[in-house]
Every structure is written in C-alpha cells, then in structure tokens.
Write a protein that holds these residues in place. Sequence first.
Motif, PDB file in Angstrom:
ATOM      1  N   LYS A   1       0.850  -1.109   0.023  1.00  0.00           N
ATOM      2  CA  LYS A   1      -0.108  -0.044  -0.048  1.00  0.00           C
ATOM      3  C   LYS A   1       0.888   1.271   0.209  1.00  0.00           C
ATOM      4  O   LYS A   1       0.536   2.177  -0.724  1.00  0.00           O
ATOM      5  CB  LYS A   1      -1.169   0.138   1.358  1.00  0.00           C
ATOM      6  CG  LYS A   1      -2.397  -0.495   1.079  1.00  0.00           C
ATOM      7  CD  LYS A   1      -3.179  -0.349   2.258  1.00  0.00           C
ATOM      8  CE  LYS A   1      -4.498  -0.880   1.929  1.00  0.00           C
ATOM      9  NZ  LYS A   1      -5.352  -0.739   3.337  1.00  0.00           N
TER      10      LYS A   1
ATOM     11  N   ALA B   1      -0.266   6.676  -9.532  1.00  0.00           N
ATOM     12  CA  ALA B   1      -1.559   7.052  -9.792  1.00  0.00           C
ATOM     13  C   ALA B   1      -2.094   6.723 -11.050  1.00  0.00           C
ATOM     14  O   ALA B   1      -1.394   6.278 -11.916  1.00  0.00           O
ATOM     15  CB  ALA B   1      -1.615   8.613  -9.521  1.00  0.00           C
TER      16      ALA B   1
ATOM     17  N   PHE C   1     -15.589  11.092  -7.679  1.00  0.00           N
ATOM     18  CA  PHE C   1     -16.568  10.824  -6.389  1.00  0.00           C
ATOM     19  C   PHE C   1     -17.669  11.807  -6.848  1.00  0.00           C
ATOM     20  O   PHE C   1     -17.415  13.098  -6.590  1.00  0.00           O
ATOM     21  CB  PHE C   1     -16.154  11.067  -5.231  1.00  0.00           C
ATOM     22  CG  PHE C   1     -14.497  10.435  -5.199  1.00  0.00           C
ATOM     23  CD1 PHE C   1     -14.440   8.811  -5.250  1.00  0.00           C
ATOM     24  CD2 PHE C   1     -13.634  10.813  -4.419  1.00  0.00           C
ATOM     25  CE1 PHE C   1     -13.644   8.000  -4.754  1.00  0.00           C
ATOM     26  CE2 PHE C   1     -12.332  10.262  -4.345  1.00  0.00           C
ATOM     27  CZ  PHE C   1     -12.313   8.638  -4.443  1.00  0.00           C
TER      28      PHE C   1
ATOM     29  N   PRO D   1      -7.930  12.710  -1.236  1.00  0.00           N
ATOM     30  CA  PRO D   1      -6.630  11.881  -1.276  1.00  0.00           C
ATOM     31  C   PRO D   1      -5.684  12.482  -0.517  1.00  0.00           C
ATOM     32  O   PRO D   1      -4.995  11.898   0.186  1.00  0.00           O
ATOM     33  CB  PRO D   1      -6.036  11.932  -2.724  1.00  0.00           C
ATOM     34  CG  PRO D   1      -7.038  12.881  -3.521  1.00  0.00           C
ATOM     35  CD  PRO D   1      -8.344  12.941  -2.718  1.00  0.00           C
TER      36      PRO D   1
ATOM     37  N   GLU E   1      -6.528  11.932   3.214  1.00  0.00           N
ATOM     38  CA  GLU E   1      -6.361  10.637   3.577  1.00  0.00           C
ATOM     39  C   GLU E   1      -4.920  10.216   3.667  1.00  0.00           C
ATOM     40  O   GLU E   1      -4.531   9.231   4.391  1.00  0.00           O
ATOM     41  CB  GLU E   1      -7.308   9.573   3.000  1.00  0.00           C
ATOM     42  CG  GLU E   1      -8.789   9.777   2.756  1.00  0.00           C
ATOM     43  CD  GLU E   1      -9.117   9.896   4.147  1.00  0.00           C
ATOM     44  OE1 GLU E   1      -8.880   8.780   4.963  1.00  0.00           O
ATOM     45  OE2 GLU E   1     -10.273  10.621   4.704  1.00  0.00           O
ATOM     46  N   LEU E   2      -4.154  10.647   2.611  1.00  0.00           N
ATOM     47  CA  LEU E   2      -2.925  10.085   2.618  1.00  0.00           C
ATOM     48  C   LEU E   2      -1.488  10.920   2.979  1.00  0.00           C
ATOM     49  O   LEU E   2      -0.473  10.590   2.599  1.00  0.00           O
ATOM     50  CB  LEU E   2      -2.743   9.695   1.217  1.00  0.00           C
ATOM     51  CG  LEU E   2      -3.637   8.464   0.599  1.00  0.00           C
ATOM     52  CD1 LEU E   2      -3.482   8.359  -0.916  1.00  0.00           C
ATOM     53  CD2 LEU E   2      -3.330   7.287   1.397  1.00  0.00           C
TER      54      LEU E   2
ATOM     55  N   ARG F   1      -6.503  14.970 -10.009  1.00  0.00           N
ATOM     56  CA  ARG F   1      -6.589  14.166  -8.741  1.00  0.00           C
ATOM     57  C   ARG F   1      -5.411  12.967  -8.822  1.00  0.00           C
ATOM     58  O   ARG F   1      -4.657  12.607  -7.623  1.00  0.00           O
ATOM     59  CB  ARG F   1      -7.903  13.372  -8.665  1.00  0.00           C
ATOM     60  CG  ARG F   1      -7.922  12.429  -7.333  1.00  0.00           C
ATOM     61  CD  ARG F   1      -9.427  12.057  -7.038  1.00  0.00           C
ATOM     62  NE  ARG F   1      -9.688  10.885  -8.016  1.00  0.00           N
ATOM     63  CZ  ARG F   1     -10.566  10.071  -8.282  1.00  0.00           C
ATOM     64  NH1 ARG F   1     -11.728  10.563  -7.348  1.00  0.00           N
ATOM     65  NH2 ARG F   1     -10.718   9.320  -9.015  1.00  0.00           N
TER      66      ARG F   1
ATOM     67  N   LEU G   1      -1.065  14.121  -5.620  1.00  0.00           N
ATOM     68  CA  LEU G   1      -0.104  13.252  -4.573  1.00  0.00           C
ATOM     69  C   LEU G   1       1.280  13.177  -5.340  1.00  0.00           C
ATOM     70  O   LEU G   1       2.141  12.469  -4.609  1.00  0.00           O
ATOM     71  CB  LEU G   1      -0.596  12.001  -3.948  1.00  0.00           C
ATOM     72  CG  LEU G   1      -1.775  11.877  -3.371  1.00  0.00           C
ATOM     73  CD1 LEU G   1      -2.679  10.552  -3.285  1.00  0.00           C
ATOM     74  CD2 LEU G   1      -1.875  12.530  -2.107  1.00  0.00           C
TER      75      LEU G   1
END
Lengths: 266, 257
Positions: free
Chosen positions: A85, A92, A101, A113, A116-117, A161, A165
């Motif tokens: 993970k 990505a 979403f 993201p 959460e990350l 998106r 990250l």
Amino acid sequence: MGLSQNENEVLRVEELSFIFPDASGPAIDRLSFSLNSSDIFFLIGPSGAGKTTLLKLLVGIYSSKDGEIYFQGAPLGKLSQSHKKLVLKRVAMTFQRSGLFDSLTVLENLLFPLRELTLLTAKERLQLAEQILGQVNLTGAESKYPFEISGGMQKRLGIARALVLQPELILYDDPTAGLDPITSHHIVDVILTAKNKKKTATLIATSDLDLAFSVSKKTAAKIGFLYQGKLIQVGTEKEICDSRNPIIHQFTRGLLQGPLTASELS
Amino acid sequence: MPSLSFLTTLGGMILFAWECVLLTLQRKTKWHQVLDQIFQVGVRSLGLTVVAGLFVGAIMALQIDLQLKDFGAEAFLGGLSTSTTLRNIGPVLIAFLLSGKVGAYTSAELGTMEVTDQLNAIRLLGASPLEYIILPRIWAVVISSFLLLIVGLMITIFGGIIFAEVIGVNALNYIQNIPRIVTVWSIVLSVIKSFLFGAIIAVVSCYKGYHAKGGSVGVGIAVQSCAVTNLILIIITDFLLSMASSCLQDIFKVGYL
C-alpha cells in the motif's frame, strides 16, 4: 525501454500473466516491459486486448501470482499488504470512466486523497489543491459537482486528482476517449506538462492512434501494441506504422478485412 | 444450479456482514457519514412509511372485523388486529416497502459507484471502500430501517384505530382491547423482527451494489437481484422467527398470540 535494471527504472513488469475466473484464456499473457522516470509509453491495441486489465494489475486493483511487477525495484508480489500500500501511494491512475466521486465537489475530489494520504494541514491541502486545479485550468469550478462539468473538464479533474499526490508513475486509461479533437489536444498538453514538470513516468493506454502517434513523433515515446494480452510489438511511431504484422497493419490502417474481428475493432 | 448460486450468495453476504461487524468493532465507522446517510435514506422515506402504515393498519382492521363478525366477537377487534399487525403483517409489509425504497436506492448508488470506477479510485488511494463507503451505508440503512419499521408499526396501530371508527367500532373499546391480547412478547418479537429486517435490507443492498459488474446493465441486475433477495430473505426470516416464537411460547408459556 528494456529488461535490464537501472537507477532510473520506475516500473518493470516480468512475465506477468493474469486470467479472469471462468475465462477460457489469459487476459494478460507473459507480458514484460519496463519504464524509466520521464519515459512515456503508449499502450495501444483493439478492444479487449487487455489494456485496462494491465493497468489495474499495475496499481493492485487486480492481483496475479504469475510473473512479477517491480516498482522502483520493489517486487510488489513479495511485499506485505501494508508495505505494498505504501509503495503504491507513489502510483496514480486515471480511469476511462473518470472514477470521480460524484457526491463530492471538484475541490473535495482533490482534497480527499490529500486528507487521507498526507500529513498536510488543512490550509496546505487547500493551497495544493487550488494550485493543481489551476494547472489543469479548472479554477472557478471548485464548488461544482462532477456531473455539472463537461466531459473534458471531468477528464482534467481526473488528471488533477492523479497529480495531486505527486506520484512517480501515472497510468492513464484512455484519457481522450469520447472527447472532441481540440479537447483531446488540451488533455495531451496537460499530460505532457505534468510529465515534464516532475519527470513522472507515464503509461498511456489508448485506442486513439492520432494521440499516440503525434506524441510519439514529438517525444520519441515508445508504443507497445497489445493483442490478446500479449505485447506483440514495441517500437517508435514509424516502426509501428510500418509494421508487417497483419494485426498491427489492419489496426493502424483501420481496415475491415484482416485477422481482427469486428467486435475487436469496435 | 440456481439453488447453489443462492447459497453461494448467502455465504458471501454473511462474510460481508461479518467483515463490517469486525470493522465496526475496530472503531472504523465514520459516524458523521452515517448521519448524512440516515438523512439520505431514512428521513426521505418517512412519508412513504407513514402512508403505508396507515393503510396496512386499516386493511388489517377491515379484514379481521369481517372474520370476527361471523362469530359475533367484534369486541376483540383491537387486540387481534394489533397483535397480527405487530407480530407479522406490519413488519413484513413495511420491510417490503423499505427494501424497494431504501434497498433499491442503496444498491443502485453503490452499483453506479462500482461500475464508474469510484470504488476503484478509493482502492487506488490505499483506502478501503468497505470502510469509507459501505460501512456508513450499512449502519445508516440498519438504523433507518429499524426506526422506520418502529414508526411504521405505531402508525399501523393508529391506522387500525381510525378505520375502526369508520366501520362503527368504538375507538376507546378498540384501544382498551389491545392490552388484553397484545403482550410484551408481541412487542419484543416485533422489535426483533424490525431489527433483523433492517439488517437484511442493509446487508443485501450494500452487498449487491458493491458486487455490481458491467456498466448500466450490471447496475440494473444488481438492483433487481437486491429486490428479489430482500423479499425472499425477509419472508424466510419471518417464518423462522414466527416458528421460534411459537416454540418458545410452548416451552415457556410466554406471550400468547
């Protein structure tokens, strides 16, 4: 593009095979290739060739015990779930059907993201999200929902998106599907800008031959032709166009007569 | 073999429910999302439940009154009608309605999320769709369905009282007769059924939506399968609970009727 390991290598796939339950044949058949940072690699092929399946294998949505995927030298199949993970956070993917979403706004789709990350503060998350939205020309659409924006904007939001990250490898699944030529051109610009900015390794699965050939011509990107789960040829735009393989010849020229069936060409 | 396929699905749903229970025990439930979902699926179903409850109560009063008239026993209408409604017809009929409203909404929403890669996008972010999407919906549907069933049952009693007046039975007599036949056990059984039916609707609709495959056709199949599975499981569970209740009644001499 090759099988030897080097410092710049981001992704290496070795003898990867995958079969769906109840399927008669493999969806991916002993497939091998590698990708360095800053590389762009196009994956083309007829419908059902295994392009999306391969991308889903690479990001761990599907898993296979046959063959191995190395991400920056780490064999994904041999890592624990938690370690895997952690490694896959640097990869990505954008989805063919956007995968946005739809209960979240444009801005919230990017913040999710990050929340959460990452360990960024709320202010830092907002700043980064707005910066990425600006990069893909979506400033002003922050409070809209995905179903309120156009198909091209949805694709750009999907890319935003994926970029938010700052991954080291981005997989694009048919990024220009269903878009008009001008919007497609704009999407390509966004992809290339993102790739040049961060030297991100980029894998693009597409049925859009114009996209693959024009970018390959400009950037010397390699193109792999996938058919029935096998990479039957890897080469430059010219090598693929001049290929004597009857399947590639029929596909690149859009001929009705040849080894490919009508359903594979649809 | 269809029966084998049904058993496989049933096994899958039990494991799915167990996974959700484990996540809840690990305190992974996002309760603010549960509240959002309760509003989405629960509050918006209140009107339907009230209307349905009123008519279920009225139908039961009418039907039982017709039978009692033959024996000159109309005085027992309140108790018999309420007892039958509470213990069997009410929970089952309202659960059927909720499986159509709440269950179909949930399975269609989750199915669409699955076939449009929204759940894959969550997996890709290293997060678990079970934790982020399914668990809040499971709890929201369990809680909403349970509360709606309880509200619906109270409304059925009210519907019976109103209709009794219409057919010439004194409302006060109707109400006074209720505790003569309806026992605490009837109410407990009704509450147990309401909770279990709510849990069935939640697990079935989330499971079917979560496992939808193949675009819009897949979502359609998931919703259809959700409706059929809910109806079958609710009927079977009702039968088993009624049997168990009957056995307990014989053994412990509790709760006549």
